[in-house]
Scaffold this motif. Structure first.
Motif, PDB file in Angstrom:
ATOM      1  N   GLN A   4       3.441  -9.734  16.594  1.00 30.03           N
ATOM      2  CA  GLN A   4       2.178 -10.308  15.903  1.00 30.03           C
ATOM      3  C   GLN A   4       2.661 -10.547  14.301  1.00 30.03           C
ATOM      4  N   ALA A   5       2.384 -11.711  13.661  1.00 31.40           N
ATOM      5  CA  ALA A   5       2.621 -12.024  12.347  1.00 31.40           C
ATOM      6  C   ALA A   5       1.291 -11.600  11.567  1.00 31.40           C
ATOM      7  N   THR A   6       1.701 -10.912  10.342  1.00 31.27           N
ATOM      8  CA  THR A   6       0.692 -10.706   9.533  1.00 31.27           C
ATOM      9  C   THR A   6       0.911 -11.533   8.308  1.00 31.27           C
ATOM     10  N   PRO A   7      -0.061 -12.100   7.662  1.00 32.67           N
ATOM     11  CA  PRO A   7      -0.017 -12.817   6.391  1.00 32.67           C
ATOM     12  C   PRO A   7       0.633 -11.892   5.146  1.00 32.67           C
ATOM     13  N   ASP A   8       1.190 -12.541   4.252  1.00 30.67           N
ATOM     14  CA  ASP A   8       1.802 -11.894   3.262  1.00 30.67           C
ATOM     15  C   ASP A   8       0.640 -10.982   2.541  1.00 30.67           C
ATOM     16  N   ARG A   9       0.985 -10.086   2.097  1.00 28.29           N
ATOM     17  CA  ARG A   9       0.216  -9.024   1.035  1.00 28.29           C
ATOM     18  C   ARG A   9      -1.070  -8.579   1.830  1.00 28.29           C
ATOM     19  N   THR A  10      -0.955  -8.524   3.211  1.00 29.32           N
ATOM     20  CA  THR A  10      -2.181  -8.163   3.968  1.00 29.32           C
ATOM     21  C   THR A  10      -1.594  -6.693   4.601  1.00 29.32           C
ATOM     22  N   LEU A  11      -2.451  -5.621   4.629  1.00 32.62           N
ATOM     23  CA  LEU A  11      -2.168  -4.529   4.998  1.00 32.62           C
ATOM     24  C   LEU A  11      -2.158  -4.553   6.622  1.00 32.62           C
ATOM     25  N   ARG A  12      -1.119  -3.959   7.261  1.00 30.79           N
ATOM     26  CA  ARG A  12      -0.965  -4.095   8.706  1.00 30.79           C
ATOM     27  C   ARG A  12      -1.140  -2.504   9.322  1.00 30.79           C
ATOM     28  N   ARG A  40       8.268   0.355  14.480  1.00 31.39           N
ATOM     29  CA  ARG A  40       8.964  -0.631  15.282  1.00 31.39           C
ATOM     30  C   ARG A  40       7.945  -1.909  15.493  1.00 31.39           C
ATOM     31  N   ALA A  41       6.575  -1.586  15.093  1.00 30.40           N
ATOM     32  CA  ALA A  41       5.664  -2.710  14.968  1.00 30.40           C
ATOM     33  C   ALA A  41       5.336  -3.104  13.318  1.00 30.40           C
TER      34      ALA A  41
END
Length: 231
Positions: A4-12, A40-41
């Protein structure tokens, strides 16, 4: 989560409930979470539930525990974790915040012959102001004489009203019984015969442990009764 992609500068951040490594109280292998799941994620932090004690798996993965413990197993106060992150990819700063009203504690009481059991017990128990919200298991071990064994039980009984819960676990406490101990029950007659029989049964290795425990408890009860009525 891995793809799953996460936008830049966003906490995952991941949030899950389940077992990891050997921490599970229940559950099969199919439910086990990989211990390196955060890496891994690509997670900045993985918050886990299921384990009732606070456990750190790695820098980015923690079990917060339960806010209010319900058993003696973990022997630690309930907490919540305050997790602060400066930004994406930063190492989380984790602070445990106390949340529990009640404290569950197991206390080890090791006695030797000649020790004063009530003095030893009181040195372990929390202060009076802390007792109402304390659930305490006193685990007694070692060796003691019959009189001291009875005195320990009496001291526990006197202290019970001060606590939310107080119990004595004494399977590991061996009782040494000499002739003078039985003499304090009676020197002859039916009571002495009963005391002799109970002592024999409590030390007879051919008998099941449950029967020996019953005989030992009966001997202590007989001793306490006779001391209570002795002028």
């Amino acid at each position: 989560m891995d793809g799953q992609a996460t936008p830049d500068r966003t906490l995952r951040i991941g949030l899950a409930h389940g077992a990891i490594r050997s921490f599970s109280e229940e559950g099969g292998a199919s439910e086990v979470i990989a211990p390196d799941r955060a890496r891994r994620a690509g997670l900045d932090y993985l918050a886990l539930g299921d384990w009732h004690g606070s456990v750190s798996v790695d820098q980015r993965t923690d079990y917060c525990g339960t806010p209010e413990p319900d058993r003696f197993k973990h022997d630690a106060p309930g907490t919540a974790l305050l997790v602060t992150m400066a930004g994406s990819s930063s190492i989380p700063d984790i602070q445990a915040l106390p949340t529990a009203t009640f404290a569950w504690r197991s206390l080890d009481l090791h006695l030797l012959e000649g020790d004063a059991p009530e003095v030893a017990l009181n040195s372990l128990l929390p202060a009076l102001r802390e007792r109402r919200n304390s659930l305490i298991r006193v685990v007694a071990t070692g060796h003691t004489r019959l009189a001291a064994r009875v005195a320990l039980g009496a001291a526990i009984e006197r202290a019970i009203p001060d606590f939310a819960f107080l119990e004595l676990e004494q399977d590991g406490l061996a009782t040494e019984c000499e002739l003078e101990d039985l003499d304090q029950i009676d020197r002859a007659g039916a009571l002495r015969e009963a005391a002799n029989a109970l002592l024999d049964e409590s030390t007879d290795e051919r008998r099941p442990l449950s029967e020996r425990e019953i005989a030992r408890a009966a001997l202590m009860r007989l001793y306490s009764y006779t001391q209570a009525i002795t002028p």
